[in-house]
Design a protein around this motif. Sequence first.
Motif, PDB file in Angstrom:
ATOM      1  N   LEU A   1     -22.168   0.377 -93.429  1.00  0.00           N
ATOM      2  CA  LEU A   1     -21.167  -0.382 -92.679  1.00  0.00           C
ATOM      3  C   LEU A   1     -20.729   0.394 -91.437  1.00  0.00           C
ATOM      4  O   LEU A   1     -20.575  -0.188 -90.363  1.00  0.00           O
ATOM      5  N   ALA A   2     -20.565   1.695 -91.563  1.00  0.00           N
ATOM      6  CA  ALA A   2     -20.190   2.507 -90.399  1.00  0.00           C
ATOM      7  C   ALA A   2     -21.277   2.439 -89.320  1.00  0.00           C
ATOM      8  O   ALA A   2     -20.966   2.367 -88.127  1.00  0.00           O
ATOM      9  N   VAL A   3     -22.534   2.416 -89.733  1.00  0.00           N
ATOM     10  CA  VAL A   3     -23.643   2.274 -88.775  1.00  0.00           C
ATOM     11  C   VAL A   3     -23.566   0.922 -88.088  1.00  0.00           C
ATOM     12  O   VAL A   3     -23.707   0.815 -86.866  1.00  0.00           O
TER      13      VAL A   3
ATOM     14  N   ALA B   1     -22.153  -2.447 -83.225  1.00  0.00           N
ATOM     15  CA  ALA B   1     -21.304  -3.457 -82.577  1.00  0.00           C
ATOM     16  C   ALA B   1     -20.562  -2.857 -81.399  1.00  0.00           C
ATOM     17  O   ALA B   1     -20.320  -3.532 -80.394  1.00  0.00           O
ATOM     18  N   ASN B   2     -20.222  -1.579 -81.473  1.00  0.00           N
ATOM     19  CA  ASN B   2     -19.481  -0.940 -80.384  1.00  0.00           C
ATOM     20  C   ASN B   2     -20.351  -0.583 -79.207  1.00  0.00           C
ATOM     21  O   ASN B   2     -19.853  -0.332 -78.127  1.00  0.00           O
ATOM     22  N   THR B   3     -21.681  -0.555 -79.392  1.00  0.00           N
ATOM     23  CA  THR B   3     -22.560  -0.204 -78.279  1.00  0.00           C
ATOM     24  C   THR B   3     -23.118  -1.438 -77.583  1.00  0.00           C
ATOM     25  O   THR B   3     -23.827  -1.328 -76.614  1.00  0.00           O
ATOM     26  N   ARG B   4     -22.785  -2.609 -78.091  1.00  0.00           N
ATOM     27  CA  ARG B   4     -23.306  -3.854 -77.474  1.00  0.00           C
ATOM     28  C   ARG B   4     -22.507  -4.238 -76.267  1.00  0.00           C
ATOM     29  O   ARG B   4     -21.411  -3.950 -76.049  1.00  0.00           O
TER      30      ARG B   4
ATOM     31  N   SER C   1     -11.721   6.393 -86.823  1.00  0.00           N
ATOM     32  CA  SER C   1     -10.837   6.771 -85.716  1.00  0.00           C
ATOM     33  C   SER C   1     -11.246   6.151 -84.388  1.00  0.00           C
ATOM     34  O   SER C   1     -10.487   6.184 -83.434  1.00  0.00           O
ATOM     35  N   GLY C   2     -12.453   5.634 -84.323  1.00  0.00           N
ATOM     36  CA  GLY C   2     -12.942   5.040 -83.083  1.00  0.00           C
ATOM     37  C   GLY C   2     -14.451   5.026 -83.093  1.00  0.00           C
ATOM     38  O   GLY C   2     -15.082   5.453 -84.065  1.00  0.00           O
ATOM     39  N   PRO C   3     -15.056   4.555 -82.040  1.00  0.00           N
ATOM     40  CA  PRO C   3     -16.516   4.458 -81.992  1.00  0.00           C
ATOM     41  C   PRO C   3     -17.178   5.829 -82.173  1.00  0.00           C
ATOM     42  O   PRO C   3     -16.688   6.838 -81.677  1.00  0.00           O
ATOM     43  N   LEU C   4     -18.276   5.830 -82.912  1.00  0.00           N
ATOM     44  CA  LEU C   4     -19.030   7.064 -83.101  1.00  0.00           C
ATOM     45  C   LEU C   4     -19.732   7.454 -81.808  1.00  0.00           C
ATOM     46  O   LEU C   4     -20.262   6.591 -81.098  1.00  0.00           O
ATOM     47  N   ASP C   5     -19.759   8.745 -81.552  1.00  0.00           N
ATOM     48  CA  ASP C   5     -20.567   9.207 -80.431  1.00  0.00           C
ATOM     49  C   ASP C   5     -22.040   9.177 -80.862  1.00  0.00           C
ATOM     50  O   ASP C   5     -22.360   8.968 -82.041  1.00  0.00           O
ATOM     51  N   GLU C   6     -22.925   9.348 -79.912  1.00  0.00           N
ATOM     52  CA  GLU C   6     -24.359   9.230 -80.192  1.00  0.00           C
ATOM     53  C   GLU C   6     -24.818  10.230 -81.244  1.00  0.00           C
ATOM     54  O   GLU C   6     -25.620   9.902 -82.123  1.00  0.00           O
ATOM     55  N   LYS C   7     -24.299  11.443 -81.182  1.00  0.00           N
ATOM     56  CA  LYS C   7     -24.700  12.489 -82.137  1.00  0.00           C
ATOM     57  C   LYS C   7     -24.342  12.082 -83.571  1.00  0.00           C
ATOM     58  O   LYS C   7     -25.176  12.161 -84.472  1.00  0.00           O
TER      59      LYS C   7
ATOM     60  N   CYS D   1     -18.866  11.587 -90.722  1.00  0.00           N
ATOM     61  CA  CYS D   1     -19.190  10.497 -89.795  1.00  0.00           C
ATOM     62  C   CYS D   1     -18.342   9.256 -90.061  1.00  0.00           C
ATOM     63  O   CYS D   1     -17.880   8.602 -89.123  1.00  0.00           O
ATOM     64  N   VAL D   2     -18.128   8.938 -91.340  1.00  0.00           N
ATOM     65  CA  VAL D   2     -17.315   7.764 -91.666  1.00  0.00           C
ATOM     66  C   VAL D   2     -15.880   7.985 -91.200  1.00  0.00           C
ATOM     67  O   VAL D   2     -15.270   7.092 -90.605  1.00  0.00           O
ATOM     68  N   LEU D   3     -15.346   9.169 -91.440  1.00  0.00           N
ATOM     69  CA  LEU D   3     -13.985   9.459 -90.965  1.00  0.00           C
ATOM     70  C   LEU D   3     -13.892   9.312 -89.452  1.00  0.00           C
ATOM     71  O   LEU D   3     -12.915   8.765 -88.936  1.00  0.00           O
ATOM     72  N   SER D   4     -14.895   9.785 -88.750  1.00  0.00           N
ATOM     73  CA  SER D   4     -14.903   9.631 -87.291  1.00  0.00           C
ATOM     74  C   SER D   4     -14.942   8.166 -86.888  1.00  0.00           C
ATOM     75  O   SER D   4     -14.260   7.756 -85.952  1.00  0.00           O
ATOM     76  N   SER D   5     -15.731   7.368 -87.607  1.00  0.00           N
ATOM     77  CA  SER D   5     -15.842   5.951 -87.249  1.00  0.00           C
ATOM     78  C   SER D   5     -14.544   5.200 -87.521  1.00  0.00           C
ATOM     79  O   SER D   5     -14.269   4.189 -86.874  1.00  0.00           O
TER      80      SER D   5
END
Length: 105
Positions: free
Chosen positions: A95-97, A102-105, A51-57, A45-49
């Motif tokens: 921090l990734a959370v 912040a990306n969903t606001r 690279s860009g915003p995390l998806d909901e899953k 999940c951290v690696l994904s974050s």
Amino acid sequence: MSESELDLLSRLWEEHMRAPFPPHMRGREIEGEDMVLLDADIAGCVLSSLSGPLDEKRHKILLICLAAVEKVLPSIDDEDGATEYYKHLRDTAALAVELGKANTR
């Protein structure tokens, strides 16, 4: 997402990657949590974050993992620096959370 938050996450992740996994945690379950799997799930999940915003899953997985780390931390013995390893992993996940929020606001 501010650049400084992403830089901080990147730095925390680099520090985590340099830290050796505590050998005695391999194959261990604490409070019903597989310690290797917990590390791996957060890592993905951290690696994904990074690279860009995390998806909901992945955001939900990260929240579940963060709660799991909080649950197991009091039961981790400090052999091989395991407590610090998982505290650092928790801080990185948290921090990734926050960046995800912040990306969903």
